[in-house]
Design a protein around this motif. Structure first.
Motif, PDB file in Angstrom:
ATOM      1  N   ASP A 162     -24.970  20.825  -8.196  1.00 55.92           N
ATOM      2  CA  ASP A 162     -24.495  20.581  -6.821  1.00 55.92           C
ATOM      3  C   ASP A 162     -24.216  19.102  -6.586  1.00 55.92           C
ATOM      4  O   ASP A 162     -23.164  18.705  -6.146  1.00 55.92           O
ATOM      5  CB  ASP A 162     -25.521  21.079  -5.801  1.00 55.92           C
ATOM      6  N   ASP A 163     -25.185  18.288  -6.906  1.00 51.19           N
ATOM      7  CA  ASP A 163     -24.946  16.862  -6.753  1.00 51.19           C
ATOM      8  C   ASP A 163     -25.470  16.148  -7.993  1.00 51.19           C
ATOM      9  O   ASP A 163     -26.653  15.855  -8.123  1.00 51.19           O
ATOM     10  CB  ASP A 163     -25.628  16.336  -5.490  1.00 51.19           C
ATOM     11  N   ILE A 164     -24.538  15.912  -8.878  1.00 48.92           N
ATOM     12  CA  ILE A 164     -24.894  15.378 -10.190  1.00 48.92           C
ATOM     13  C   ILE A 164     -25.532  13.976 -10.078  1.00 48.92           C
ATOM     14  O   ILE A 164     -26.431  13.638 -10.825  1.00 48.92           O
ATOM     15  CB  ILE A 164     -23.647  15.414 -11.122  1.00 48.92           C
ATOM     16  N   HIS A 165     -25.088  13.197  -9.113  1.00 49.45           N
ATOM     17  CA  HIS A 165     -25.652  11.844  -8.959  1.00 49.45           C
ATOM     18  C   HIS A 165     -27.100  11.896  -8.484  1.00 49.45           C
ATOM     19  O   HIS A 165     -27.945  11.147  -8.964  1.00 49.45           O
ATOM     20  CB  HIS A 165     -24.779  10.999  -8.028  1.00 49.45           C
ATOM     21  N   GLN A 166     -27.364  12.816  -7.554  1.00 45.15           N
ATOM     22  CA  GLN A 166     -28.740  12.975  -7.068  1.00 45.15           C
ATOM     23  C   GLN A 166     -29.637  13.443  -8.217  1.00 45.15           C
ATOM     24  O   GLN A 166     -30.756  12.954  -8.370  1.00 45.15           O
ATOM     25  CB  GLN A 166     -28.767  13.986  -5.905  1.00 45.15           C
ATOM     26  N   LEU A 167     -29.116  14.373  -9.027  1.00 45.99           N
ATOM     27  CA  LEU A 167     -29.888  14.881 -10.163  1.00 45.99           C
ATOM     28  C   LEU A 167     -30.290  13.726 -11.098  1.00 45.99           C
ATOM     29  O   LEU A 167     -31.448  13.592 -11.504  1.00 45.99           O
ATOM     30  CB  LEU A 167     -29.059  15.910 -10.944  1.00 45.99           C
ATOM     31  N   TYR A 168     -29.334  12.859 -11.413  1.00 47.06           N
ATOM     32  CA  TYR A 168     -29.629  11.748 -12.335  1.00 47.06           C
ATOM     33  C   TYR A 168     -30.545  10.720 -11.678  1.00 47.06           C
ATOM     34  O   TYR A 168     -31.375  10.095 -12.340  1.00 47.06           O
ATOM     35  CB  TYR A 168     -28.323  11.114 -12.855  1.00 47.06           C
ATOM     36  N   LYS A 169     -30.426  10.540 -10.364  1.00 53.14           N
ATOM     37  CA  LYS A 169     -31.325   9.613  -9.652  1.00 53.14           C
ATOM     38  C   LYS A 169     -32.760  10.162  -9.728  1.00 53.14           C
ATOM     39  O   LYS A 169     -33.706   9.425 -10.009  1.00 53.14           O
ATOM     40  CB  LYS A 169     -30.886   9.463  -8.194  1.00 53.14           C
ATOM     41  N   ASN A 170     -32.883  11.496  -9.523  1.00 57.01           N
ATOM     42  CA  ASN A 170     -34.215  12.118  -9.609  1.00 57.01           C
ATOM     43  C   ASN A 170     -34.811  11.978 -11.006  1.00 57.01           C
ATOM     44  O   ASN A 170     -36.020  11.820 -11.161  1.00 57.01           O
ATOM     45  CB  ASN A 170     -34.140  13.605  -9.230  1.00 57.01           C
ATOM     46  N   ILE A 171     -33.944  12.079 -12.025  1.00 53.89           N
ATOM     47  CA  ILE A 171     -34.432  11.912 -13.408  1.00 53.89           C
ATOM     48  C   ILE A 171     -35.054  10.520 -13.555  1.00 53.89           C
ATOM     49  O   ILE A 171     -36.178  10.364 -14.037  1.00 53.89           O
ATOM     50  CB  ILE A 171     -33.287  12.118 -14.436  1.00 53.89           C
ATOM     51  N   GLY A 172     -34.316   9.495 -13.100  1.00 52.07           N
ATOM     52  CA  GLY A 172     -34.807   8.110 -13.185  1.00 52.07           C
ATOM     53  C   GLY A 172     -36.116   7.939 -12.428  1.00 52.07           C
ATOM     54  O   GLY A 172     -37.084   7.366 -12.952  1.00 52.07           O
ATOM     55  N   ASP A 173     -36.163   8.458 -11.205  1.00 53.77           N
ATOM     56  CA  ASP A 173     -37.365   8.302 -10.375  1.00 53.77           C
ATOM     57  C   ASP A 173     -38.571   8.987 -11.012  1.00 53.77           C
ATOM     58  O   ASP A 173     -39.669   8.421 -11.046  1.00 53.77           O
ATOM     59  CB  ASP A 173     -37.127   8.911  -8.973  1.00 53.77           C
ATOM     60  N   THR A 174     -38.344  10.212 -11.534  1.00 52.33           N
ATOM     61  CA  THR A 174     -39.462  10.968 -12.129  1.00 52.33           C
ATOM     62  C   THR A 174     -39.979  10.259 -13.380  1.00 52.33           C
ATOM     63  O   THR A 174     -41.189  10.126 -13.580  1.00 52.33           O
ATOM     64  CB  THR A 174     -39.010  12.411 -12.481  1.00 52.33           C
ATOM     65  N   LEU A 175     -39.060   9.790 -14.202  1.00 47.06           N
ATOM     66  CA  LEU A 175     -39.484   9.090 -15.426  1.00 47.06           C
ATOM     67  C   LEU A 175     -40.307   7.858 -15.057  1.00 47.06           C
ATOM     68  O   LEU A 175     -41.368   7.608 -15.623  1.00 47.06           O
ATOM     69  CB  LEU A 175     -38.262   8.691 -16.264  1.00 47.06           C
ATOM     70  N   LYS A 176     -39.813   7.107 -14.087  1.00 47.70           N
ATOM     71  CA  LYS A 176     -40.453   5.845 -13.712  1.00 47.70           C
ATOM     72  C   LYS A 176     -41.838   6.073 -13.103  1.00 47.70           C
ATOM     73  O   LYS A 176     -42.787   5.349 -13.416  1.00 47.70           O
ATOM     74  CB  LYS A 176     -39.556   5.128 -12.697  1.00 47.70           C
ATOM     75  N   LYS A 177     -41.934   7.101 -12.259  1.00 44.82           N
ATOM     76  CA  LYS A 177     -43.208   7.342 -11.555  1.00 44.82           C
ATOM     77  C   LYS A 177     -44.210   8.115 -12.406  1.00 44.82           C
ATOM     78  O   LYS A 177     -45.382   7.784 -12.445  1.00 44.82           O
ATOM     79  CB  LYS A 177     -42.938   8.183 -10.289  1.00 44.82           C
ATOM     80  N   ASN A 178     -43.730   9.175 -13.097  1.00 40.59           N
ATOM     81  CA  ASN A 178     -44.674  10.130 -13.705  1.00 40.59           C
ATOM     82  C   ASN A 178     -44.774  10.041 -15.221  1.00 40.59           C
ATOM     83  O   ASN A 178     -45.589  10.748 -15.804  1.00 40.59           O
ATOM     84  CB  ASN A 178     -44.277  11.569 -13.335  1.00 40.59           C
ATOM     85  N   TYR A 179     -43.951   9.234 -15.844  1.00 41.77           N
ATOM     86  CA  TYR A 179     -43.960   9.218 -17.315  1.00 41.77           C
ATOM     87  C   TYR A 179     -44.154   7.810 -17.880  1.00 41.77           C
ATOM     88  O   TYR A 179     -43.601   7.460 -18.923  1.00 41.77           O
ATOM     89  CB  TYR A 179     -42.690   9.893 -17.860  1.00 41.77           C
ATOM     90  N   GLN A 180     -44.966   7.032 -17.196  1.00 43.98           N
ATOM     91  CA  GLN A 180     -45.244   5.683 -17.705  1.00 43.98           C
ATOM     92  C   GLN A 180     -45.945   5.782 -19.056  1.00 43.98           C
ATOM     93  O   GLN A 180     -46.755   6.671 -19.266  1.00 43.98           O
ATOM     94  CB  GLN A 180     -46.127   4.944 -16.708  1.00 43.98           C
ATOM     95  N   GLY A 181     -45.598   4.885 -19.948  1.00 39.79           N
ATOM     96  CA  GLY A 181     -46.189   4.916 -21.294  1.00 39.79           C
ATOM     97  C   GLY A 181     -45.332   5.710 -22.271  1.00 39.79           C
ATOM     98  O   GLY A 181     -45.616   5.742 -23.465  1.00 39.79           O
ATOM     99  N   TYR A 182     -44.286   6.348 -21.766  1.00 37.07           N
ATOM    100  CA  TYR A 182     -43.415   7.160 -22.613  1.00 37.07           C
ATOM    101  C   TYR A 182     -42.125   6.418 -22.959  1.00 37.07           C
ATOM    102  O   TYR A 182     -41.690   5.525 -22.225  1.00 37.07           O
ATOM    103  CB  TYR A 182     -43.024   8.467 -21.886  1.00 37.07           C
ATOM    104  N   ASP A 183     -41.508   6.832 -24.056  1.00 37.41           N
ATOM    105  CA  ASP A 183     -40.121   6.454 -24.334  1.00 37.41           C
ATOM    106  C   ASP A 183     -39.283   7.660 -23.959  1.00 37.41           C
ATOM    107  O   ASP A 183     -39.587   8.781 -24.399  1.00 37.41           O
ATOM    108  CB  ASP A 183     -39.914   6.159 -25.826  1.00 37.41           C
TER     109      ASP A 183
END
Ligand SMILES: C[S@@+](CC[C@H](N)C(=O)[O-])C[C@H]1O[C@@H](n2cnc3c(N)ncnc32)[C@H](O)[C@@H]1O
Length: 387
Positions: free
Chosen positions: A322-343
């Protein structure tokens, strides 16, 4: 060229996808191949029959493994026909066998690869007809012997295709969805990620599970070729050494690590994909190692302090979002907030949408998914603030 070397070695050409040449060269090095040279969507090397069989079983990033038999220049149709006839084709084929020719032509006075394949076929069957009154027939789908003709600037390399069916068709995938990744591409991306095969591996948008399965094959040291049901091309060759192949197969089977080596986890928001992934995982016999469940990636937390996330989010080419830009923004936010320590590695063909991830890439690898220009983007997600 095309001559057997005194130690039983011969030249081998291994084809792959653009961008995976170095990964493939590394795999060939691990098989002790010699004179390894990286080319464009191919790597050449030298090895013996055992190594040829091993390469078919073990190479995760090979598409086809070819044994060149002739090199020549063909300026026109007459040259091509005469040169092809210089080979004694009864060394490779019998009249009651079927064959096919894959031809690729580039930067040559010949424009059409189909025409080149046709002319080559004519030269071969005419040779048989003249000698025996009979001729082998062509079978495009399941030939006994598959030949490969590569013409560049009118220089021709004619090879026997030892793989037969393309090696990316591993044989474990029953369920596919609208956009499954090519297995060779998936294996290449995991190799490029540098994952150590021990730390947690997560594909949070797993679709039919290709990354999860390829990662597990690597961690458990399972040769991808062991899943193959159809015969390899070399099994119909006149020099086929059945007991040698059996030895190579049994040695590969014995190398599998039975105990799970790493935590391998998949999520998908769509229940149907989770089911499809699970069928493929069970079919590959990897259900004791891989965990998959239905989840929205944006609601998940990292299950351990360190690990690797490898994902192939929708990119609007074949999958609508539906909104590809929002999807990619959510990916960035989730990685940054919930996946610290990961590559994290995001493989995408939507370079515009990828900007919405909003994190700094530490590496960008150009690759293709079919004809789509793609990037593998690496994000290093530091714990706390980076000093
Ligand atoms: C391009 S496909 C992945 C294909 C996969 N690599 C394969 O080989 O089959 C993208 C997947 O992302 C899933 N997806 C989209 N949004 C998601 C979300 N928020 N959380 C988890 N999965 C999501 C879709 O359901 C789809 O299966």
């Amino acid at each position: 060229m095309a001559k057997q070397q005194p130690n039983g070695n011969f030249n081998i050409i291994v084809t792959t996808l653009a961008g995976l040449e170095e990964v493939l060269a590394e795999e060939l090095r691990a098989l002790d191949m010699e004179y390894i040279k990286v080319g464009n969507r191919a790597v050449t090397c030298s090895g013996n029959l055992r190594q040829l069989y091993e390469a078919n079983l073990w190479c995760r990033t090979a598409i086809r493994i070819l044994k060149p038999i002739r090199n020549f220049k063909a300026r026109n149709e007459k040259d091509l026909y005469e040169q092809v006839q210089k080979t004694d084709w009864s060394q490779y084929l019998d009249v009651d066998m079927t064959f096919a020719i894959d031809a690729v032509v580039s930067h040559s006075t010949f424009e059409h690869s189909l025409f080149v394949a046709q002319l080559t076929k004519d030269a071969i069957v005419d040779q048989f007809r003249k000698a025996t009154g009979e001729r082998p027939s062509v079978d495009r789908i399941r030939p006994d012997v598959r030949l490969n003709l590569h013409m560049h600037e009118n220089m021709v390399t004619l090879s026997l295709d030892s793989s037969g069916d393309s090696l990316h068709r591993r044989g474990y995938r029953l369920q596919t969805n609208v956009a499954p990744l090519n297995e060779v591409l998936a294996a290449g991306i995991i190799a490029l990620s540098g994952w150590d095969k021990k730390s947690t591996f997560i594909d949070p948008m797993c679709g039919s599970g290709t990354f999860l399965i390829e990662a597990t094959l690597m961690a458990q040291n399972i040769a991808p070729g062991l899943y193959r049901r159809d015969p390899y091309g070399f099994e119909k060759w006149k020099d086929y050494d059945e007991s040698l192949f059996e030895m190579v197969w049994k040695t590969a089977e014995a190398k599998e690590k039975r105990e799970p080596q790493a935590e391998i986890i998949g999520y998908d928001i769509d229940e149907d994909y989770v089911e499809a992934a699970w069928s493929n995982i069970e079919n590959a016999g990897l259900d004791k190692v891989i965990k998959v469940r239905q989840a929205d990636f944006f609601q998940t937390q990292a299950p351990s302090a360190h690990g690797v996330v490898v994902m192939n989010p929708p990119y609007n080419e074949r999958i609508q979002s539906d909104d590809i830009h929002q999807l990619y923004k959510n990916i960035g936010d989730t990685l940054k907030k919930n996946y610290q320590g990961y590559d994290a590695f995001v493989f995408t063909g939507n370079l515009e949408a990828a900007k919405s991830i909003g994190l700094r890439t530490s590496r960008r690898v150009p690759l293709y998914n079919g004809a789509i220009d793609c990037r593998l983007l690496k994000f290093e997600l530091y714990q706390g603030s980076r000093k």
